[in-house]
Design an enzyme around this catalytic site. Structure first.
Site, short mmCIF file in Angstrom:
data_model
loop_
_atom_site.label_atom_id
_atom_site.label_comp_id
_atom_site.label_asym_id
_atom_site.label_seq_id
_atom_site.Cartn_x
_atom_site.Cartn_y
_atom_site.Cartn_z
N GLU A 31 81.65 78.30 51.06
CA GLU A 31 81.50 78.86 52.42
C GLU A 31 82.85 78.82 53.14
O GLU A 31 83.21 79.75 53.88
CB GLU A 31 80.48 78.06 53.23
CG GLU A 31 79.10 77.99 52.62
CD GLU A 31 78.92 76.75 51.72
OE1 GLU A 31 79.82 76.49 50.90
OE2 GLU A 31 77.90 76.09 51.84
N CYS A 63 76.85 72.19 53.11
CA CYS A 63 77.14 70.79 53.42
C CYS A 63 77.51 70.68 54.91
O CYS A 63 77.72 71.68 55.60
CB CYS A 63 78.29 70.28 52.55
SG CYS A 63 79.92 70.83 53.08
N1 THU Z 1 79.88 72.77 47.49
C1 THU Z 1 80.06 73.97 48.10
O1 THU Z 1 80.85 74.82 47.65
N2 THU Z 1 79.36 74.23 49.23
C2 THU Z 1 78.45 73.37 49.79
O2 THU Z 1 77.95 73.64 50.87
C3 THU Z 1 78.04 72.17 49.06
C4 THU Z 1 78.98 71.74 47.97
C5 THU Z 1 80.66 72.48 46.28
C6 THU Z 1 81.71 71.43 46.43
C7 THU Z 1 81.88 70.94 45.02
O3 THU Z 1 82.80 71.79 44.36
C8 THU Z 1 80.51 71.13 44.38
O4 THU Z 1 79.80 72.01 45.25
C9 THU Z 1 79.72 69.84 44.22
O5 THU Z 1 79.67 69.15 45.40
#
Ligand code: THU
Length: 146
Positions: free
Chosen positions: A58, A95
């Site tokens: 994102e 997240c």
């Molecule tokens: N991740 C995202 O790209 N977006 C989120 O909202 C949650 C987590 C990614 C970060 C990391 O590369 C992987 O997911 C595991 O946490």
């Protein structure tokens, strides 16, 4: 641009997730940001050997939106994720840090941005407004920017 197909956003996010650089977590995430002219800007997670430097999908997508001067045009965002090599269907929601990043666009655009969350496969989609995901948000409004 209130009339759009959330599944098109999910499909674009899935496409973007193919370019996830996620050799450490093996968890691929894709994001697609819908702009008011109907165009979409996508991103995928971009990990780093220094794990904490990882950029979420994102944030990568919204960084591109910002670099094109289009934060005020953000309408909605689709996010998908799943373990590489698995057919994960459970919706993945942004997240906490990404919620705060989305809020920058939400307050600038004056829209309670819609967030469509999907899995790597399947048709399960959970839809939220950013205000549900990040209530009582701190943002540019607090700093007098808007
Ligand atoms: N991740 C995202 O790209 N977006 C989120 O909202 C949650 C987590 C990614 C970060 C990391 O590369 C992987 O997911 C595991 O946490």
């Amino acid at each position: 641009m209130t009339d759009y197909d959330p599944l098109a956003l999910i499909a674009a996010a899935r496409d973007a997730s193919k370019h996830a650089y996620a050799p450490y977590s093996n968890f691929a995430v894709g994001a697609a940001v819908l702009l008011s002219d109907g165009s979409m800007i996508t991103g995928a997670n971009f990990e780093n050997a220094s794990y904490g430097l990882t950029l979420c999908a994102e944030t990568v997508a919204l960084g591109t939106v910002s670099s094109q001067g289009r934060l005020r045009d953000v309408v909605a965002i689709g996010v998908i994720g799943g373990r590489i090599g698995h057919a994960d269907a459970a919706p993945v929601s942004p997240c906490g840090r990404c919620r705060q990043v989305i809020n920058e666009a939400a307050q600038l655009s004056g829209r309670d941005v819609t967030v469509h969350c999907g899995g790597a496969t399947g048709d399960m989609v959970a839809t939220y407004r950013l205000s549900e995901l990040l209530p009582a948000a701190f943002g540019p409004r607090d700093l007098g920017l808007i």
